[in-house]
Every structure is written in C-alpha cells, then in structure tokens.
Write a protein that holds these residues in place. Structure first.
Motif, short mmCIF file in Angstrom:
data_model
loop_
_atom_site.label_atom_id
_atom_site.label_comp_id
_atom_site.label_asym_id
_atom_site.label_seq_id
_atom_site.Cartn_x
_atom_site.Cartn_y
_atom_site.Cartn_z
N LEU B 58 0.89 -1.06 0.05
CA LEU B 58 0.02 0.18 -0.01
C LEU B 58 0.90 1.21 -0.02
O LEU B 58 1.99 1.33 0.78
N VAL B 59 0.57 2.11 -0.73
CA VAL B 59 1.32 3.73 -0.88
C VAL B 59 0.64 4.57 -0.24
O VAL B 59 -0.45 5.12 -0.93
N LEU B 60 0.88 4.97 0.97
CA LEU B 60 0.26 5.95 1.65
C LEU B 60 0.90 7.35 1.34
O LEU B 60 1.38 8.06 2.13
N TYR B 61 0.76 7.57 0.05
CA TYR B 61 1.48 8.89 -0.72
C TYR B 61 1.14 10.29 0.06
O TYR B 61 1.84 11.11 0.03
N LYS B 62 0.00 10.35 0.97
CA LYS B 62 -0.29 11.75 1.33
C LYS B 62 0.72 11.82 2.77
O LYS B 62 0.55 12.91 3.05
N GLN B 63 1.22 10.82 3.14
CA GLN B 63 2.20 11.24 4.32
C GLN B 63 3.62 11.24 3.74
O GLN B 63 4.58 11.24 4.51
N CYS B 64 3.99 11.57 2.64
CA CYS B 64 5.11 11.33 2.19
C CYS B 64 5.81 12.77 2.39
O CYS B 64 5.33 13.91 2.13
N VAL B 65 7.27 12.59 2.77
CA VAL B 65 8.13 13.82 3.10
C VAL B 65 8.98 14.43 1.90
O VAL B 65 9.75 15.16 1.76
#
Lengths: 456, 93
Positions: B58-65
């Motif tokens: 799963l790629v939780l891209y919204k919490q990417c820094v």
C-alpha cells in the motif's frame, strides 16, 4: 458495499498520466534566465542575475520558500558576508554560534571536545543558526526587489530542449504551461529529478546520498541557555558521532535556535536500506540516550522531518555545465561535510556571473557557460571539496570508523578517569590491553594511516 | 502511540486528492522481493505491507516527506514530486 469499494478504489495507485502539452499552447513570455528552485542556490543565482539587469523567473514548487527542506542549519558568516554584506542586519538569524562541539558517544558515555569563545560573538561573527524558512524568504525577497519574478506553487515537470540546447521549462498541473529562456539554472536540490530525466546527469548512488531525519523541540530561551551554558542570544552546534548511527558511519547533531532545538541524525541511504533501521527509530534512540534526555526534558515536539543531503563529495559531482543549462547547489552535489547552504549560495553567485557573460555576448553554448565551472574551480568551493575528496571513499572502506573509534576513545577515557589501587604502570598496561583487545594494534595503525592520507 | 504516529502527527501536508505522486510499477515484483527495503527505509512509513490484497504494497502517498530515498533503492517505485503547492511543508527548519 459500494462505500467499501469506494474506499478501496481511493487507495489504488493511479498511474500518473503524462499528457504532452499541445504545441499550440503558447508560452507566456521569454526570459533571459529561469531558475528552478528557490533555495539558497537558486535564490542567490536569481538575485545576482536580476541585479545585473537580466530578466529572471524564479520557480518554486512549495507554497513558500523553504517549505520543502528541513534540518538544523548553520550559516557561515564570512561566506555569506562576502556575498551579502552585513546580512545579519537583514536576515533573521536564530543564535550566534559561540560554541562548537563534537561528542563521541557510546550507549552510556560521552567524550566531548568543545570550544567556546566570546570572540565568536562579535561582528563579523563566525556562524549563525537560522531557520530555513527565514533564510530562504529573505533571499527570495532580495531577488524579487532586484527585479526577479517569483512564482510559488510551480512544479517544473521537465526541461525543454531544442537540438540539445535547453530552451525552457514545462510546468506540472495545475499551472500547465511553458516558460522559455536562454539560460536554465537547475537549483532543484538533492535528488534532482529534472537533470536526471533530461539525461544530463546519472542517477545519484544511494551510497552518495544521506538521509537525515530531524525533530524540532520547543524549549524556552533561558532553558536552552542554561542547559548548554550559553550567554543570551548565543548558541551551540554539537556534532554527535558514534552511538547515534547504530554502528554505521553517519552523524547526528544538535542545533540550538532561539526557542527550540533541532536534533538531527542521518546516514547513507544504502546503509538504511541494508540495515533495515527505520530512520525515525534512530532519532527516537538518540532522544532516549540517558545523557541526551535531560537536555530535552520538558520540551514540546514541534515538527518532524526528513531530507536528503549529498555526501558523495568531489567525485560525486556530475557535469554541471550543459548547453543553455547550469546546475547549482545540492542538485550539483556541492556539499562539503555538513556545509551546503554556503556552497549553494556561492555556486548561485558564480552561475549568475556566467549567465551574465553569456547574455552580453549572446552566446549560450556549453563553452561560454563553462565560466561557471572555472569560477567554481578557482574558488574555495571546489578546492576544499577536492581536498576532502577521499573522505567518502574512506567512510565506505572503513565502515566501522565512527562507531568503533568512538567506543575505543570512550573506553580509554573511562579507564583513565577511573582511579585504581594498582600502580600507574600497571594501569597503563591494563588500558593498553583493554584497547588492543577491542581492535588489534596493527589494524588501528592501518586505519590511522588511511585517515591521515585523507586529511593530509 | 507508535513512534511513526508520533512523527507523522508532527508534519504538515496539503494532500493532493487527484494525483498520486508515488506508485509501484509492478506489484507482482514486490511479492518476489526478498529484502523489501521500502518498508523500513521510508522516514514517514509511506510503504506498508498488506498480505491480503493482490497488491501487497500500500502506498500512503499523502504522508510522503519527498526525500526521494525510495526511488534510489528500488527500481519498481515510480517516484516524482507532487504537483505545485501540494505535499509536505516544513515550518520549523
């Protein structure tokens, strides 16, 4: 059921659709130069070009300058003062650094080397801690008042070329348009995708790029001054070596700001990947160190963050001059030890000079723009990077360097501090045996030789 | 509270609901991957293992820094920066 399906759908990766812009989309305007990235490198380049009368467009993907980078940072006063005289009167600095320290750490001890002097608190100073947002904003304000145009929330999707010559940039949505210019300056930071996608530079190696994590912790100014033994307004920067990076070569640091401190730690991306250590757990581990914890007690965590820093040194610097295009700052891998800002600003300054010369002779070829590389080579920027060129290789060849020798130094210090009933000569023998049982003398000598060859 | 939650709660984002800037090119490669560096390397835990789905990561891209470290350790990760104005923003330096 439909709701559940909707939830699942939203988690599905959507393939990024790359719609090429129709040729009919007309670019708004042609500039002399476009700078991609409003960090210290990009904003300095924009400022010095605008000051020379060039028509400059500065593009930043964040909602404000400094939004996309983090980590404790220090500004070297002399480097900055030469480019921006008396900058401390304009740029909001956090603390004047009067103390610089290195702590060699093990799980329960610290062997510190520290220098503190009030001489460092007088103009023209030596170093300052700054918050990135203030520094970047100040540089951008200078660029804008010199005549540069600054566009925020603008993410460059790709550089446009005409027969190998860089001629402009294309934006990502929502501002899907093009800007054209004679010169493009890439200041898009570490892990620069633009130059790589254009085939100008190779992908950076995970060995040469370090990943740092930080946490900013708020503490009242007086508490910071008391805990670190500082006069009001003065600050310290402490390098943390050994224990913080869990056996790998890397560094941690503590930066003091006005009313907060930053704890940073990082090591090569390749080492994180190979070890399976989670970056935020490494940070948590330092915060829990029995001798660090009291320094942070009562503090309120304000912000966590992470960023990549090029640490490949001289040999990792890619080709910086291309037809109509220059690469500056972190994107050019211009970081020496922990100094990035200052090299970025100087590279921006040199790029601006090359751009100005190209503009007056109306020659934007690689040959003409190579003045940038010449100026870099003649300055402290490249010469110091060159002098430290073997540092990256040393850290690769002696992967235990920081950890083992921090441990040895602490063990020696412990034995020397401890008072025994045995005669001094016997104590010296004991210490020697203890140390050589951890690392044989011949191995120590060969490591020392390797280090001496690198620092010369 | 886990260490990761402590960290992600201290971050500020403007999430892009319409475009995901990180994706896995071929999920079947992840099934075969032995080291799975993405699961530990990411400083904000974007990549999470999910055994029960045909798409295991799963790629939780919204919490990417937006450090970009993932793209350097795995060719199967398709990373680009978020569109202008979106993504993480740091305030404290």
């Amino acid at each position: 059921m439909t709701m559940l399906k909707h939830w699942y759908e939203s988690k599905k990766p959507k393939k990024p659709v790359h719609k090429p812009l129709p040729e009919t989309v007309l670019p708004c305007k042609k500039y002399d130069a476009i700078v991609v990235g409003a960090g210290p490198g990009g904003a300095s380049a924009a400022y010095f070009m605008a000051k020379e009368g060039l028509d400059v467009l500065l593009l930043e993907r964040g909602p404000y300058p400094g939004a996309k980078n983090c980590g404790g940072a220090s500004l070297i006063a002399e480097h900055t003062h030469k480019l921006f005289p008396n900058f401390w009167e304009e740029c909001e600095c956090e603390r004047i650094i009067t103390q610089q320290a290195y702590w060699l750490m093990t799980e329960d001890s610290i062997l510190a080397s520290s220098f503190q002097s009030l001489k460092l608190a007088a103009a023209p100073f030596n170093r300052f801690t700054v918050k990135r947002r203030n520094l970047y904003q100040w540089l951008c304000d200078k660029a804008v008042s010199a005549g540069a145009e600054l566009h925020l929330n603008h993410q460059v999707d790709q550089v446009l070329f005409d027969e190998g010559q860089a001629v402009g940039v294309e934006m990502s949505p929502p501002n899907q348009n093009r800007f054209l210019a004679d010169i493009i300056i890439l200041a898009d930071g570490a892990n620069s995708l633009l130059a790589e996608q254009a085939g100008l530079i190779p992908q950076v190696s995970p060995q040469d790029l370090a990943l740092y994590v930080k946490e900013t912790i708020a503490l009242p100014a007086e508490v910071i001054e008391e805990r670190f033994n500082l006069l009001p307004g003065n600050g310290t920067i402490i390098g943390l070596i050994g224990h913080p990076t869990a056996g790998f070569n890397g560094t941690g640091s503590i930066h003091t700001f006005k009313e907060s401190i930053n704890i940073n730690v990082g090591m090569a991306i390749a080492d994180f990947a190979a070890s399976g250590i989670r970056p935020y757990e490494l940070l948590e581990r330092i915060k829990k160190h029995p001798l660090i914890q009291p320094l942070l007690s009562g503090g309120v965590s304000l912000e966590y963050g992470s960023s990549a820093i090029p640490e490949g040194g001289y040999h990792a610097i890619p080709e910086l001059v291309h037809p109509g295009l220059l690469i500056v700052g972190d994107a050019a891998s211009l970081v020496n030890g922990t100094h990035g800002f200052n090299l970025a600003m100087w590279s921006g300054f040199f790029a601006a000079q090359a751009a100005y010369q190209a503009k007056i002779s109306r020659d934007f070829s690689q040959k003409k723009l190579s003045l940038y590389r010449t100026l870099l080579n003649e300055s402290f920027v490249m010469q110091d990077l060159k002098a430290n060129a073997k540092m990256a290789a040393l850290q690769r060849n002696v992967p235990y360097l920081f950890n083992l020798y921090s441990h040895l130094a602490n063990e020696t210090a412990y034995q020397m501090s401890k008072v025994y009933t045995m005669p001094k000569k016997a104590k010296r023998n004991l210490i020697f045996k203890k140390i050589t049982s951890i690392q044989p003398l011949t191995k120590m000598a060969s490591d020392l030789w390797k280090v001496i060859k690198v620092i010369q | 509270m886990s260490k990761l939650t402590h960290c992600t709660e201290l971050l500020h984002f403007t999430p892009d609901d319409y475009w995901q800037h990180i994706s896995i090119t071929d999920q079947s490669v992840c099934q075969q991957c032995r080291t799975k560096p993405c699961l530990t390397l990411c400083p904000s835990g974007v990549f999470t293992w999910n055994l029960h789905k045909s798409e295991p990561v799963l790629v939780l891209y919204k919490q990417c820094v937006e450090c970009g470290a993932c793209r350097l350790v795995c060719d199967n990760i398709n990373f680009s920066f978020p569109c202008g104005g979106y993504g993480v923003h740091f305030v404290e330096g």
